[in-house]
Design an enzyme around this catalytic site. Structure first.
Site, mmCIF file in Angstrom:
data_model
loop_
_atom_site.group_PDB
_atom_site.id
_atom_site.type_symbol
_atom_site.label_atom_id
_atom_site.label_comp_id
_atom_site.label_asym_id
_atom_site.label_seq_id
_atom_site.Cartn_x
_atom_site.Cartn_y
_atom_site.Cartn_z
ATOM 1 C CG HIS A 63 3.254 5.587 8.789
ATOM 2 N ND1 HIS A 63 1.822 4.497 8.824
ATOM 3 C CD2 HIS A 63 3.566 6.130 7.945
ATOM 4 C CE1 HIS A 63 2.046 4.837 7.777
ATOM 5 N NE2 HIS A 63 2.963 6.152 7.555
ATOM 6 C CG HIS A 65 4.855 8.756 5.522
ATOM 7 N ND1 HIS A 65 5.581 7.130 5.546
ATOM 8 C CD2 HIS A 65 6.244 9.427 5.933
ATOM 9 C CE1 HIS A 65 6.847 7.101 5.459
ATOM 10 N NE2 HIS A 65 7.301 8.499 5.630
ATOM 11 C CG ASP A 67 0.282 8.100 2.876
ATOM 12 O OD1 ASP A 67 0.619 8.375 3.852
ATOM 13 O OD2 ASP A 67 -0.282 6.388 2.259
ATOM 14 C CG HIS A 68 -0.863 6.716 6.519
ATOM 15 N ND1 HIS A 68 -1.781 5.432 6.972
ATOM 16 C CD2 HIS A 68 0.326 6.265 5.680
ATOM 17 C CE1 HIS A 68 -1.096 4.574 5.569
ATOM 18 N NE2 HIS A 68 -0.350 4.809 5.067
ATOM 19 C CG HIS A 141 7.044 2.184 6.586
ATOM 20 N ND1 HIS A 141 6.916 2.045 5.509
ATOM 21 C CD2 HIS A 141 6.289 3.756 7.030
ATOM 22 C CE1 HIS A 141 5.857 2.393 4.558
ATOM 23 N NE2 HIS A 141 6.098 4.382 4.943
ATOM 24 C CG ASP A 208 2.161 2.656 5.005
ATOM 25 O OD1 ASP A 208 1.069 2.449 4.825
ATOM 26 O OD2 ASP A 208 3.088 3.690 4.095
ATOM 27 C CG HIS A 266 -1.955 2.292 2.297
ATOM 28 N ND1 HIS A 266 -1.038 1.878 0.970
ATOM 29 C CD2 HIS A 266 -1.596 3.046 2.774
ATOM 30 C CE1 HIS A 266 0.281 2.857 1.473
ATOM 31 N NE2 HIS A 266 -0.545 3.882 2.314
#
Length: 325
Positions: A63, A65, A67-68, A141, A208, A266
């Site tokens: 996804h 976000h 941090d990914h 999520h 997530d 994570h």
């Protein structure tokens, strides 16, 4: 020589810390090398881990976000800088393709590498890879998110001593594999008598998400499962509110799904890495909570850790009629 292992590049959630980089995971599965969720700093972590960009064959983003995915521009540009000759496939949530487009062309560079975009357009979509079937499942999520499962086909391993005992050689072996049986010297020999099952191995990658059916399906019979465990049980209400798992939930998923080796990752920055005021270090706390529910092989991930895929399960040959050949 084939190598199957996971290289952990980063283990932080939301923001990097002094001890944890943003997410990043490289699965080496023989000649298939898959980069999952390249967070900020991934290119440098790959250098520290000794993984050349030229090794990558595939990129999977769960996804968008930060941090990914914020490490994606550097990795994409590195493919061209290193003039990677083979195509690299990229999978990501198709409903948010505009984010991938922005990250892919975040700044000016001379593009020479071939990056083939193969977005996930529906829940359960599968992609054929040299390593097996790559399946994407929709997770729970706040934004469109997919987990990935890699499944190697089941096969059989021939037993040379059994083949020799029955006098099966050359083209007859191929006929036996194709038809499942063959007549030799007046008797019928089945494939089961001269081979053992070679179950395909499985890898699951779950980031997530709150608990949902897809989490269990992605973890099903995984030889190696990488799963987020952002929170401890003391913060379970917050985990549910923001669409994340606790270490205990991740461990229960692994136990109920028949996972062989579990990798927790994570981690929220709210948990201190060192012991203080009588509170154990964060890694010990995550491990302790997981151990209450999962008694298999457990790894609490650290940056730059290497985690091998467990050795393949060994099948048992069928006994020949009469107990001998």
């Amino acid at each position: 020589m084939s190598v199957r292992e996971l290289a952990v590049l980063g283990t932080a959630s939301q923001v990097p810390t002094r001890h944890r980089n943003h997410n990043g995971y490289v699965l080496r599965w023989d000649r298939e090398v898959i980069l999952f969720d390249p967070g900020e700093g991934t290119q440098r972590q790959m250098t520290l881990a000794g993984i050349p960009a030229g090794d990558l064959t595939r990129i999977c983003v769960t996804h968008f976000h930060g941090d990914h995915c914020l490490g994606l521009p550097g990795v994409v540009q590195r493919l061209s800088l290193d003039r990677v000759a083979h195509p690299v496939d990229a999978h990501y949530p198709g409903g948010e393709a505009h984010y991938f487009a922005r990250l892919r062309h975040a700044s000016s560079f001379y593009e020479t590498a071939e990056l083939r975009e193969l977005p996930v357009l529906r829940d359960g979509q599968t992609f054929a890879t040299p390593a097996g079937r790559l399946r994407a499942r929709r997770l729970r999520h706040p934004v469109e998110t997919y987990g990935y499962q890699l499944v190697e086909p089941d096969e059989r391993r021939m037993l040379p001593e059994r083949l020799a005992a029955y006098g099966i050689r050359g083209p007859a072996i191929g006929a036996l594999v194709r038809d499942g049986r063959i007549d030799v010297a007046g008797r019928r020999v089945t494939l089961a008598e001269v081979s053992v099952p070679r179950p395909g191995q499985r890898f699951g990658f779950v980031m997530d998400t709150g608990l949902c059916d897809a989490v269990f399906e992605l973890a099903d019979r995984a030889d190696l499962l990488v799963i987020e465990s952002t929170f401890l049980t003391e913060d379970a209400a917050l985990a549910a509110e923001v669409g994340h798992l606790t270490a205990a939930q991740a461990a229960r998923v692994a136990a109920e799904s028949g996972v062989r080796r579990l990798v927790l990752t994570h981690f929220s920055q709210r948990y201190h890495p060192a012991s203080r005021a009588g509170v154990p270090p964060a890694a010990e706390r995550f491990a302790a909570e997981a151990r209450e529910h999962f008694d298999g092989e457990l790894v609490v991930a650290e940056d730059l850790l290497r985690v091998p895929v467990p050795a393949r399960r060994v099948g048992v040959p069928a006994a020949p009629p009469g107990g001998s050949v």
